[in-house]
Motif scaffolding. Structure first.
Motif, PDB file in Angstrom:
ATOM      1  N   PRO A  57      78.548  84.136  -3.676  1.00 19.42           N
ATOM      2  CA  PRO A  57      77.765  83.544  -4.762  1.00 19.42           C
ATOM      3  C   PRO A  57      76.694  82.571  -4.266  1.00 19.42           C
ATOM      4  CG  PRO A  57      80.117  83.319  -5.182  1.00 19.42           C
ATOM      5  CD  PRO A  57      79.967  83.805  -3.777  1.00 19.42           C
ATOM      6  N   PRO A  58      75.568  82.505  -4.956  1.00 24.84           N
ATOM      7  CA  PRO A  58      74.554  81.505  -4.618  1.00 24.84           C
ATOM      8  C   PRO A  58      75.038  80.115  -5.032  1.00 24.84           C
ATOM      9  CG  PRO A  58      73.938  82.651  -6.616  1.00 24.84           C
ATOM     10  CD  PRO A  58      75.174  83.326  -6.107  1.00 24.84           C
ATOM     11  N   VAL A  59      74.557  79.093  -4.339  1.00 24.21           N
ATOM     12  CA  VAL A  59      74.885  77.716  -4.711  1.00 24.21           C
ATOM     13  C   VAL A  59      73.644  76.936  -5.125  1.00 24.21           C
ATOM     14  CG1 VAL A  59      77.050  77.555  -3.423  1.00 24.21           C
ATOM     15  CG2 VAL A  59      74.907  77.035  -2.263  1.00 24.21           C
ATOM     16  N   SER A  60      72.491  77.302  -4.603  1.00 14.28           N
ATOM     17  CA  SER A  60      71.257  76.601  -4.961  1.00 14.28           C
ATOM     18  C   SER A  60      70.953  76.769  -6.441  1.00 14.28           C
ATOM     19  CB  SER A  60      70.074  77.130  -4.147  1.00 14.28           C
ATOM     20  OG  SER A  60      70.209  76.758  -2.808  1.00 14.28           O
ATOM     21  N   GLY A  61      70.579  75.669  -7.068  1.00 14.92           N
ATOM     22  CA  GLY A  61      70.215  75.712  -8.479  1.00 14.92           C
ATOM     23  C   GLY A  61      71.403  75.841  -9.410  1.00 14.92           C
ATOM     24  N   ARG A  62      72.617  75.754  -8.889  1.00 13.24           N
ATOM     25  CA  ARG A  62      73.808  75.864  -9.726  1.00 13.24           C
ATOM     26  C   ARG A  62      74.675  74.619  -9.657  1.00 13.24           C
ATOM     27  NH1 ARG A  62      77.195  79.575  -7.691  1.00 13.24           N
ATOM     28  NH2 ARG A  62      78.417  79.472  -9.597  1.00 13.24           N
ATOM     29  N   VAL A  63      74.794  74.021  -8.482  1.00 14.17           N
ATOM     30  CA  VAL A  63      75.693  72.884  -8.308  1.00 14.17           C
ATOM     31  C   VAL A  63      75.297  71.734  -9.225  1.00 14.17           C
ATOM     32  CG1 VAL A  63      76.462  71.111  -6.668  1.00 14.17           C
ATOM     33  CG2 VAL A  63      76.428  73.518  -5.991  1.00 14.17           C
ATOM     34  N   ASP A  64      74.013  71.455  -9.341  1.00 16.46           N
ATOM     35  CA  ASP A  64      73.576  70.350 -10.204  1.00 16.46           C
ATOM     36  C   ASP A  64      73.944  70.593 -11.662  1.00 16.46           C
ATOM     37  OD1 ASP A  64      71.540  72.439 -10.108  1.00 16.46           O
ATOM     38  OD2 ASP A  64      70.271  71.088 -11.275  1.00 16.46           O
ATOM     39  N   LYS A  65      73.855  71.836 -12.099  1.00 15.32           N
ATOM     40  CA  LYS A  65      74.191  72.166 -13.495  1.00 15.32           C
ATOM     41  C   LYS A  65      75.692  72.055 -13.734  1.00 15.32           C
ATOM     42  CE  LYS A  65      70.224  75.154 -14.155  1.00 15.32           C
ATOM     43  NZ  LYS A  65      69.710  75.876 -13.004  1.00 15.32           N
ATOM     44  N   ILE A  66      76.479  72.563 -12.809  1.00 14.20           N
ATOM     45  CA  ILE A  66      77.933  72.473 -12.944  1.00 14.20           C
ATOM     46  C   ILE A  66      78.367  71.006 -12.911  1.00 14.20           C
ATOM     47  CG2 ILE A  66      80.147  73.046 -11.864  1.00 14.20           C
ATOM     48  CD1 ILE A  66      78.762  75.643 -10.836  1.00 14.20           C
ATOM     49  N   ALA A  67      77.728  70.215 -12.054  1.00 13.98           N
ATOM     50  CA  ALA A  67      78.100  68.802 -11.895  1.00 13.98           C
ATOM     51  C   ALA A  67      77.584  67.915 -13.024  1.00 13.98           C
ATOM     52  CB  ALA A  67      77.595  68.282 -10.557  1.00 13.98           C
ATOM     53  N   SER A  68      76.971  68.492 -14.029  1.00 15.79           N
ATOM     54  CA  SER A  68      76.433  67.678 -15.126  1.00 15.79           C
ATOM     55  C   SER A  68      77.521  67.149 -16.055  1.00 15.79           C
ATOM     56  CB  SER A  68      75.378  68.462 -15.913  1.00 15.79           C
ATOM     57  OG  SER A  68      75.992  69.550 -16.582  1.00 15.79           O
ATOM     58  N   THR A  69      78.763  67.627 -15.895  1.00 16.51           N
ATOM     59  CA  THR A  69      79.888  67.099 -16.673  1.00 16.51           C
ATOM     60  C   THR A  69      80.940  66.572 -15.686  1.00 16.51           C
ATOM     61  OG1 THR A  69      81.152  69.173 -16.699  1.00 16.51           O
ATOM     62  CG2 THR A  69      79.530  68.846 -18.481  1.00 16.51           C
ATOM     63  N   PRO A  70      81.752  65.609 -16.114  1.00 11.99           N
ATOM     64  CA  PRO A  70      82.813  65.112 -15.212  1.00 11.99           C
ATOM     65  C   PRO A  70      83.760  66.228 -14.779  1.00 11.99           C
ATOM     66  CG  PRO A  70      82.545  63.622 -17.074  1.00 11.99           C
ATOM     67  CD  PRO A  70      81.689  64.831 -17.359  1.00 11.99           C
ATOM     68  N   GLU A  71      84.081  67.151 -15.705  1.00 15.66           N
ATOM     69  CA  GLU A  71      84.972  68.262 -15.363  1.00 15.66           C
ATOM     70  C   GLU A  71      84.324  69.187 -14.343  1.00 15.66           C
ATOM     71  OE1 GLU A  71      85.512  66.860 -19.516  1.00 15.66           O
ATOM     72  OE2 GLU A  71      83.811  67.764 -18.515  1.00 15.66           O
ATOM     73  N   GLY A  72      83.022  69.387 -14.460  1.00 15.50           N
ATOM     74  CA  GLY A  72      82.301  70.220 -13.506  1.00 15.50           C
ATOM     75  C   GLY A  72      82.287  69.603 -12.122  1.00 15.50           C
ATOM     76  N   LYS A  73      82.064  68.285 -12.049  1.00 15.54           N
ATOM     77  CA  LYS A  73      82.087  67.597 -10.753  1.00 15.54           C
ATOM     78  C   LYS A  73      83.466  67.728 -10.115  1.00 15.54           C
ATOM     79  CE  LYS A  73      79.741  63.826  -9.840  1.00 15.54           C
ATOM     80  NZ  LYS A  73      79.166  62.458  -9.873  1.00 15.54           N
ATOM     81  N   GLN A  74      84.488  67.548 -10.920  1.00 12.13           N
ATOM     82  CA  GLN A  74      85.851  67.644 -10.427  1.00 12.13           C
ATOM     83  C   GLN A  74      86.115  69.059  -9.890  1.00 12.13           C
ATOM     84  OE1 GLN A  74      88.949  67.232 -13.426  1.00 12.13           O
ATOM     85  NE2 GLN A  74      90.134  65.987 -11.991  1.00 12.13           N
ATOM     86  N   TYR A  75      85.698  70.060 -10.650  1.00 11.18           N
ATOM     87  CA  TYR A  75      85.868  71.454 -10.227  1.00 11.18           C
ATOM     88  C   TYR A  75      85.185  71.707  -8.869  1.00 11.18           C
ATOM     89  CZ  TYR A  75      84.470  76.332  -9.812  1.00 11.18           C
ATOM     90  OH  TYR A  75      84.202  77.582  -9.334  1.00 11.18           O
ATOM     91  N   LEU A  76      83.968  71.225  -8.700  1.00  6.11           N
ATOM     92  CA  LEU A  76      83.250  71.449  -7.444  1.00  6.11           C
ATOM     93  C   LEU A  76      83.972  70.801  -6.264  1.00  6.11           C
ATOM     94  CD1 LEU A  76      79.629  71.002  -8.778  1.00  6.11           C
ATOM     95  CD2 LEU A  76      80.624  73.124  -7.887  1.00  6.11           C
ATOM     96  N   MET A  77      84.521  69.614  -6.479  1.00 12.61           N
ATOM     97  CA  MET A  77      85.298  68.979  -5.410  1.00 12.61           C
ATOM     98  C   MET A  77      86.534  69.816  -5.101  1.00 12.61           C
ATOM     99  SD  MET A  77      84.938  64.895  -6.190  1.00 12.61           S
ATOM    100  CE  MET A  77      84.943  64.934  -7.992  1.00 12.61           C
ATOM    101  N   HIS A  78      87.160  70.370  -6.154  1.00 13.70           N
ATOM    102  CA  HIS A  78      88.339  71.225  -5.957  1.00 13.70           C
ATOM    103  C   HIS A  78      87.979  72.462  -5.138  1.00 13.70           C
ATOM    104  CE1 HIS A  78      90.412  69.474  -9.777  1.00 13.70           C
ATOM    105  NE2 HIS A  78      90.462  68.651  -8.741  1.00 13.70           N
ATOM    106  N   VAL A  79      86.808  73.034  -5.382  1.00 12.69           N
ATOM    107  CA  VAL A  79      86.389  74.233  -4.649  1.00 12.69           C
ATOM    108  C   VAL A  79      86.288  73.927  -3.153  1.00 12.69           C
ATOM    109  CG1 VAL A  79      84.486  75.863  -4.265  1.00 12.69           C
ATOM    110  CG2 VAL A  79      85.209  75.325  -6.597  1.00 12.69           C
ATOM    111  N   LEU A  80      85.611  72.849  -2.788  1.00 12.86           N
ATOM    112  CA  LEU A  80      85.475  72.548  -1.369  1.00 12.86           C
ATOM    113  C   LEU A  80      86.799  72.139  -0.736  1.00 12.86           C
ATOM    114  CD1 LEU A  80      82.390  72.732  -1.899  1.00 12.86           C
ATOM    115  CD2 LEU A  80      82.187  71.024  -0.118  1.00 12.86           C
TER     116      LEU A  80
END
Length: 162
Positions: A57-80
């Motif tokens: 999957p691409p990551v550019s142009g997506r991480v900022d959108k996913i991280a726009s909510t607290p749940e999204g930020k948490q999810y991204l940390m979980h992924v890494l």
């Protein structure tokens, strides 16, 4: 304008220039560290951020959108921290892949710098910022890759993820 006022304006301009240079140096250093860490740990698969259609999957142009909510930020940390297994559907493209966990290989600061760097590659301004303390808090709760995939499905049902 009096002599005192002119000197004061000159001093203020100088102080502003020094402050601006310090801020730019800090941003550049953080961005450089995030980029360097991304390149050596993530770029092998995700390349310049565009991924490989149908594979990675691409990551550019997506991480900022996913991280726009607290749940999204948490999810991204979980992924890494914990990794992620497909299948995923992103912008109508199906991806079936396996991303390894970086929990044992990257520090909290390193993960925060990678995610912050990726967040700057999108259109969201100001870009979301990840803190090492937040990554440390998530590190305390290990998850399986299957649990992370299920978290993504739940989030996607609430507000579709890019």
């Amino acid at each position: 304008m009096g002599t005192g006022t002119g000197r004061m304006a000159s001093v203020l301009r100088g102080a502003c220039m020094v402050g601006t240079m310090v801020l730019l140096a800090a941003c550049t250093r953080h961005g450089h560290e995030g980029y360097a860490r991304y390149r050596t740990n993530c770029g092998i698969c995700h390349h310049g951020g565009e991924g490989m259609k149908g594979e990675i999957p691409p990551v550019s142009g997506r991480v900022d959108k996913i991280a726009s909510t607290p749940e999204g930020k948490q999810y991204l940390m979980h992924v890494l921290l914990n990794g992620l297994n497909g299948p995923l559907q992103i912008d109508g493209v199906r991806y079936n892949f396996s991303m390894p966990p970086f929990r044992a290989h990257l520090s909290d600061e390193e993960i925060a710098s990678i995610l912050t760097y990726l967040a700057t590659r999108g259109d969201t301004r100001p870009a979301p910022v990840f803190r090492a303390a937040d990554v440390a808090a998530e590190r305390a709760h290990p998850m399986t890759t299957t649990m992370v995939a299920e978290e993504r499905r739940r989030l996607d049902a609430i507000h579709p993820l890019p």
